[in-house]
Design an enzyme around this catalytic site. Structure first.
Site, short mmCIF file in Angstrom:
data_model
loop_
_atom_site.label_atom_id
_atom_site.label_comp_id
_atom_site.label_asym_id
_atom_site.label_seq_id
_atom_site.Cartn_x
_atom_site.Cartn_y
_atom_site.Cartn_z
N LYS A 127 0.83 -1.20 0.00
CA LYS A 127 0.00 0.00 0.00
C LYS A 127 0.87 1.26 0.00
O LYS A 127 0.70 2.16 -0.83
CB LYS A 127 -0.93 0.01 1.23
CG LYS A 127 -1.73 -1.26 1.46
CD LYS A 127 -2.73 -1.51 0.38
CE LYS A 127 -3.69 -2.65 0.76
NZ LYS A 127 -3.07 -3.97 0.93
N ASP A 275 -2.26 -2.12 -9.17
CA ASP A 275 -3.71 -1.96 -9.17
C ASP A 275 -4.02 -0.54 -9.62
O ASP A 275 -3.54 0.43 -9.00
CB ASP A 275 -4.29 -2.22 -7.78
CG ASP A 275 -4.28 -3.70 -7.41
OD1 ASP A 275 -4.03 -4.53 -8.31
OD2 ASP A 275 -4.51 -4.01 -6.24
N ASN A 285 1.54 -4.46 -5.89
CA ASN A 285 1.59 -5.81 -5.32
C ASN A 285 2.90 -6.50 -5.69
O ASN A 285 3.20 -6.66 -6.88
CB ASN A 285 0.40 -6.62 -5.82
CG ASN A 285 -0.92 -6.04 -5.36
OD1 ASN A 285 -1.39 -6.35 -4.29
ND2 ASN A 285 -1.50 -5.17 -6.18
#
Length: 317
Positions: A127, A275, A285
């Protein structure tokens, strides 16, 4: 003599081969003549400065009814003697995961090519890594402080809150402009201000899908998988019921991937899944990127083969 590929992963028996990227990587390596050896994270250890693992050879076939056979029993072996190792265990990146990367870093120093690089797996949270690329990201906050998280909602009105180490859509909440349940959401996710979480401005483009864009050895795959939320949902994750639709990359998706690819490769990140919602990067990721099988099925690509070919090319240099 065949090259040997070690794969550190979750239990093979639980794989869904029709959609499992780790399975695709095993198939691709085997098709190129590699012997594949499987390890769990708990099978790794260090003794007198040498990285070891208890691994078991496997044979895989693209058959849903009988898709793998073990070849003999698990045997202790020095990890540095393997030609390459894939780290494919799913998050969370907790203490056990970090300990595994320490073992794999020793294996790397002792001769094995480890993909993705163990130190990069520790350094780059999936993240928070987007913070290095703010020009591509939506308004995003990483914080534990409740007042700071409330202020972000007051500023942006419609916000997604999620754990900093989650996966598969778990623990994702949308708080709309009315602020309903804002306090409860951030209190629970942060454990009352003790754990950092992610807050991102809600992106209406999620209705068109959250697209997984794969990068192999610094270069984007030409197609991505749009994960489209089911009715009444804001999560496109396949594990949360989203519908996958493989599509050619948009110009914006390609621009993001082409910009980030070489920078991530320089950090030792050979296989990455971005993403992208609309034109915004929301996650990077790196632990166990997925969606290879779905894209291959739609467009006849061999994405896992691209990664194994890149590894083989590197080993020949």
């Amino acid at each position: 003599m065949s090259r040997r590929l070690g794969v550190v992963c979750d239990p093979v028996e639980a794989f869904k081969p029709y959609k499992d990227t780790t399975f695709a990587l095993m198939l691709a390596a085997q098709a190129r003549g590699w012997d594949v050896v499987v390890f769990g994270m708990a099978d790794l250890w260090v003794h007198n400065g040498i990285a070891y693992g208890r691994g078991r050879r496997i044979k895989v076939t693209d058959d849903r009814k009988h898709w793998f056979d073990w070849l003999g029993d698990a045997e202790p072996q020095p990890l540095g003697a393997l030609d390459a190792l894939l780290m494919r265990s799913d998050p969370p990146v907790n203490a056990d995961y970090v300990a595994a990367t320490w073992v794999l870093e020793l294996a790397e120093a002792q001769g094995a090519l480890v993909v993705n690089k163990p130190s990069a797996l520790r350094d780059y949270n999936e993240k928070l890594a987007t913070a290095w690329f703010p020009d591509f990201s939506p308004p995003t906050l990483f914080a534990a402080d409740l007042a700071t998280l409330r202020a972000f909602h007051a500023q942006h009105g419609d916000v997604i809150y999620k754990p900093i180490d989650g996966m598969g859509g778990r623990g994702i909440f949308r708080v709309k402009p009315d602020g309903l349940n804002l306090g409860s959401v951030i209190e629970q996710l942060t454990d009352y201000g003790r754990q950092m979480i992610t807050a991102q401005a809600y992106l209406p483009a999620i209705s068109e899908g959250d697209t997984r864009v794969l990068i192999v050895h610094g270069k984007p795959v030409d197609y991505g998988l749009a994960r489209i939320p089911q009715a009444g949902e804001t999560r496109g994750n396949l594990a949360a019921g989203g519908r996958g639709e493989a599509r050619p990359l948009t110009a914006a998706q390609r621009r993001i991937a082409e910009t980030l690819g070489p920078k991530l490769l320089a950090k030792g990140l050979w296989f990455v899944g971005l993403d992208v919602i609309g034109e915004a990067l929301t996650e990077i990721n790196i632990t166990s990127p997925t969606c290879v099988r779905e894209i291959d099925a739609a467009f006849g690509t061999d994405i896992a083969g691209q990664l194994i070919d890149a590894i083989q090319h590197h080993l020949k240099q």
